[in-house]
Design a protein around this motif. Structure first.
Motif, PDB file in Angstrom:
ATOM      1  N   PHE A 238     -11.723 -14.335  13.443  1.00  0.00           N
ATOM      2  CA  PHE A 238     -11.548 -13.986  14.477  1.00  0.00           C
ATOM      3  C   PHE A 238     -11.841 -12.480  14.619  1.00  0.00           C
ATOM      4  O   PHE A 238     -12.216 -11.738  13.793  1.00  0.00           O
ATOM      5  CB  PHE A 238      -9.879 -13.331  13.671  1.00  0.00           C
ATOM      6  N   ASN A 239     -12.831 -12.816  15.623  1.00  0.00           N
ATOM      7  CA  ASN A 239     -13.746 -11.467  16.365  1.00  0.00           C
ATOM      8  C   ASN A 239     -13.890 -11.720  17.136  1.00  0.00           C
ATOM      9  O   ASN A 239     -14.057 -12.509  18.335  1.00  0.00           O
ATOM     10  CB  ASN A 239     -15.062 -11.963  15.334  1.00  0.00           C
ATOM     11  N   ALA A 240     -13.274 -10.939  18.224  1.00  0.00           N
ATOM     12  CA  ALA A 240     -13.210 -10.193  19.877  1.00  0.00           C
ATOM     13  C   ALA A 240     -14.214 -10.348  20.352  1.00  0.00           C
ATOM     14  O   ALA A 240     -14.508 -11.105  21.523  1.00  0.00           O
ATOM     15  CB  ALA A 240     -12.663  -8.873  19.656  1.00  0.00           C
ATOM     16  N   GLU A 241     -15.443  -9.886  20.002  1.00  0.00           N
ATOM     17  CA  GLU A 241     -16.504 -10.183  20.641  1.00  0.00           C
ATOM     18  C   GLU A 241     -17.750 -11.845  20.700  1.00  0.00           C
ATOM     19  O   GLU A 241     -18.026 -12.410  21.305  1.00  0.00           O
ATOM     20  CB  GLU A 241     -17.967  -9.415  19.940  1.00  0.00           C
ATOM     21  N   LEU A 242     -17.007 -12.153  19.044  1.00  0.00           N
ATOM     22  CA  LEU A 242     -17.124 -13.646  19.514  1.00  0.00           C
ATOM     23  C   LEU A 242     -16.845 -14.486  20.355  1.00  0.00           C
ATOM     24  O   LEU A 242     -17.156 -15.221  20.416  1.00  0.00           O
ATOM     25  CB  LEU A 242     -17.346 -14.227  17.874  1.00  0.00           C
ATOM     26  N   TRP A 243     -15.529 -14.147  20.460  1.00  0.00           N
ATOM     27  CA  TRP A 243     -14.697 -14.748  21.363  1.00  0.00           C
ATOM     28  C   TRP A 243     -15.002 -15.373  23.088  1.00  0.00           C
ATOM     29  O   TRP A 243     -14.477 -15.894  24.013  1.00  0.00           O
ATOM     30  CB  TRP A 243     -13.549 -14.155  21.260  1.00  0.00           C
ATOM     31  N   GLN A 244     -15.800 -13.879  23.049  1.00  0.00           N
ATOM     32  CA  GLN A 244     -16.441 -13.728  24.261  1.00  0.00           C
ATOM     33  C   GLN A 244     -17.243 -14.969  24.658  1.00  0.00           C
ATOM     34  O   GLN A 244     -17.778 -15.265  25.608  1.00  0.00           O
ATOM     35  CB  GLN A 244     -16.694 -12.585  24.809  1.00  0.00           C
ATOM     36  N   ARG A 245     -18.259 -15.627  23.993  1.00  0.00           N
ATOM     37  CA  ARG A 245     -19.143 -16.728  23.691  1.00  0.00           C
ATOM     38  C   ARG A 245     -18.131 -18.078  24.057  1.00  0.00           C
ATOM     39  O   ARG A 245     -18.017 -18.245  23.794  1.00  0.00           O
ATOM     40  CB  ARG A 245     -19.959 -16.660  22.364  1.00  0.00           C
ATOM     41  N   PRO A 246     -19.926 -18.103  24.934  1.00  0.00           N
ATOM     42  CA  PRO A 246     -19.121 -19.680  25.353  1.00  0.00           C
ATOM     43  C   PRO A 246     -18.756 -20.757  23.967  1.00  0.00           C
ATOM     44  O   PRO A 246     -19.551 -20.284  23.013  1.00  0.00           O
ATOM     45  CB  PRO A 246     -20.451 -20.891  26.019  1.00  0.00           C
ATOM     46  N   GLY A 247     -17.772 -21.719  24.194  1.00  0.00           N
ATOM     47  CA  GLY A 247     -16.887 -22.595  22.729  1.00  0.00           C
ATOM     48  C   GLY A 247     -18.259 -23.059  22.039  1.00  0.00           C
ATOM     49  O   GLY A 247     -18.869 -23.053  20.436  1.00  0.00           O
ATOM     50  N   ARG A 248     -18.988 -24.093  23.115  1.00  0.00           N
ATOM     51  CA  ARG A 248     -20.082 -24.749  21.962  1.00  0.00           C
ATOM     52  C   ARG A 248     -21.527 -23.479  21.527  1.00  0.00           C
ATOM     53  O   ARG A 248     -21.842 -23.530  20.387  1.00  0.00           O
ATOM     54  CB  ARG A 248     -20.862 -25.665  23.176  1.00  0.00           C
ATOM     55  N   GLU A 249     -21.331 -22.450  21.915  1.00  0.00           N
ATOM     56  CA  GLU A 249     -22.644 -21.357  21.197  1.00  0.00           C
ATOM     57  C   GLU A 249     -22.012 -20.823  20.085  1.00  0.00           C
ATOM     58  O   GLU A 249     -22.359 -21.274  18.804  1.00  0.00           O
ATOM     59  CB  GLU A 249     -22.667 -20.459  21.978  1.00  0.00           C
ATOM     60  N   ILE A 250     -20.517 -21.023  19.912  1.00  0.00           N
ATOM     61  CA  ILE A 250     -19.875 -20.420  18.957  1.00  0.00           C
ATOM     62  C   ILE A 250     -19.652 -21.424  17.718  1.00  0.00           C
ATOM     63  O   ILE A 250     -20.182 -21.319  16.554  1.00  0.00           O
ATOM     64  CB  ILE A 250     -18.581 -20.070  19.121  1.00  0.00           C
ATOM     65  N   LEU A 251     -19.469 -22.836  17.642  1.00  0.00           N
ATOM     66  CA  LEU A 251     -19.551 -23.540  16.940  1.00  0.00           C
ATOM     67  C   LEU A 251     -21.442 -23.469  16.547  1.00  0.00           C
ATOM     68  O   LEU A 251     -21.017 -24.084  15.008  1.00  0.00           O
ATOM     69  CB  LEU A 251     -19.401 -25.421  17.727  1.00  0.00           C
ATOM     70  N   HIS A 252     -22.379 -23.981  17.539  1.00  0.00           N
ATOM     71  CA  HIS A 252     -23.597 -23.598  16.583  1.00  0.00           C
ATOM     72  C   HIS A 252     -23.578 -22.896  15.788  1.00  0.00           C
ATOM     73  O   HIS A 252     -24.393 -23.061  15.104  1.00  0.00           O
ATOM     74  CB  HIS A 252     -24.790 -24.511  17.859  1.00  0.00           C
ATOM     75  N   GLU A 253     -23.245 -21.557  15.682  1.00  0.00           N
ATOM     76  CA  GLU A 253     -23.478 -20.205  15.741  1.00  0.00           C
ATOM     77  C   GLU A 253     -22.750 -20.415  14.126  1.00  0.00           C
ATOM     78  O   GLU A 253     -23.447 -20.277  13.285  1.00  0.00           O
ATOM     79  CB  GLU A 253     -23.613 -19.111  16.333  1.00  0.00           C
ATOM     80  N   THR A 254     -21.732 -21.013  14.557  1.00  0.00           N
ATOM     81  CA  THR A 254     -20.990 -20.931  12.913  1.00  0.00           C
ATOM     82  C   THR A 254     -21.543 -22.145  12.214  1.00  0.00           C
ATOM     83  O   THR A 254     -21.812 -22.012  10.760  1.00  0.00           O
ATOM     84  CB  THR A 254     -19.525 -21.604  13.206  1.00  0.00           C
TER      85      THR A 254
END
Length: 264
Positions: A238-254
């Motif tokens: 749960f991270n408000a700043e992370l949530w602002q990024r595109p989903g695909r970018e979040i996935l690959h960073e994860t």
């Protein structure tokens, strides 16, 4: 990657069809789902979407909140939803005080598990009691330690009631390492998130991807493995700043964060 699961909460605003497609394309084998976006897409459609993409569902969140007036009906519905999705575990956020004293609120959790365990066995979904950091005791969960979660689960068969082990919530407890040794059969869900500083004003959304904070992930992974747990490993952040990024970018960073902290 064979055990990695991407929890939907890590990319909160990514629509479910896009999330499922992105995970399938990235070679992610499993997803952890939440009831609200599943309901928005439709339960049957969500189950079909995940199945047709070749993914499995590692957990469904959330049940619990045993202090609410409709807790029994809502948790039975949640178990039915988990069964239709093929989720082996329903994560229980057990609820805060609901205007009651602490002992009474905790006794309601035990009574709730007693009422739900037979139905969980019937539908083949484990109730996963999640101990949460004590700062959430008043409003989200009066179950604040791994010891307490294991004690609540103990009267029931492991296939009915287990625990959800989230590193973010239990990393601070010096008893975790000794308790993990015998907790293996009870671990129904294992989640990774890091403790980062400074904490934001809204502490609920101040978690970090693994490796960005202060938690000893290699020690947790080794301890859980030694306990005999071989199931999915979710990353739920749960991270408000992370949530602002595109989903695909979040996935690959994860995925990068997961690989960096996981054994080769």
């Amino acid at each position: 990657m064979a055990r990695f699961s991407f929890n939907q909460a890590t990319a909160k605003f990514w629509p479910l069809p896009e999330l499922v497609a992105g995970c399938a394309e990235a070679g992610v084998p499993a997803v952890g789902l939440w009831r609200e976006p599943v309901a928005e897409h439709g339960l049957a459609r969500s189950a079909a979407l995940v199945r047709e993409a070749g993914l499995s569902v590692s957990s469904l969140c959330r049940g619990g909140f045993f202090g609410a007036d409709d807790w029994l009906e809502d948790n039975r519905r949640a178990l039915d939803e988990a069964a239709e999705l093929g989720a082996p575990a329903l994560v229980l956020v057990c609820g805060g005080l609901f205007g009651r004293d602490l002992d009474t609120a905790r006794s309601r959790v035990a009574a709730g598990l007693e009422a739900l365990a037979p139905y969980a066995l019937d539908v083949g979904v484990r109730l996963a009691v999640e101990p949460m950091h004590p700062m959430f005791c008043a409003d989200r969960s009066v179950v604040t330690t791994l010891d307490a979660a294991l004690a609540l689960a103990a009267p029931f068969p492991p296939e009915a009631v287990g625990i959800a082990l989230d590193t973010y919530h239990v990393w601070w407890d010096e008893r975790v390492w000794s308790l993990l040794a015998g907790a293996g059969p009870r671990i129904a869900c294992f989640q990774l998130a890091d403790w980062i500083l400074p904490l934001p004003a809204d502490v609920l959304v101040g978690r970090g991807l693994p490796g960005t904070g202060h938690i000893e992930f290699p020690r947790f992974l080794a301890g859980v493995a030694a306990a005999g747990y071989t199931g999915p490993i979710e990353v739920e952040v749960f991270n408000a700043e992370l949530w602002q990024r595109p989903g695909r970018e979040i996935l690959h960073e994860t995925i990068r964060a997961y690989r960096a902290c996981s054994p080769s």
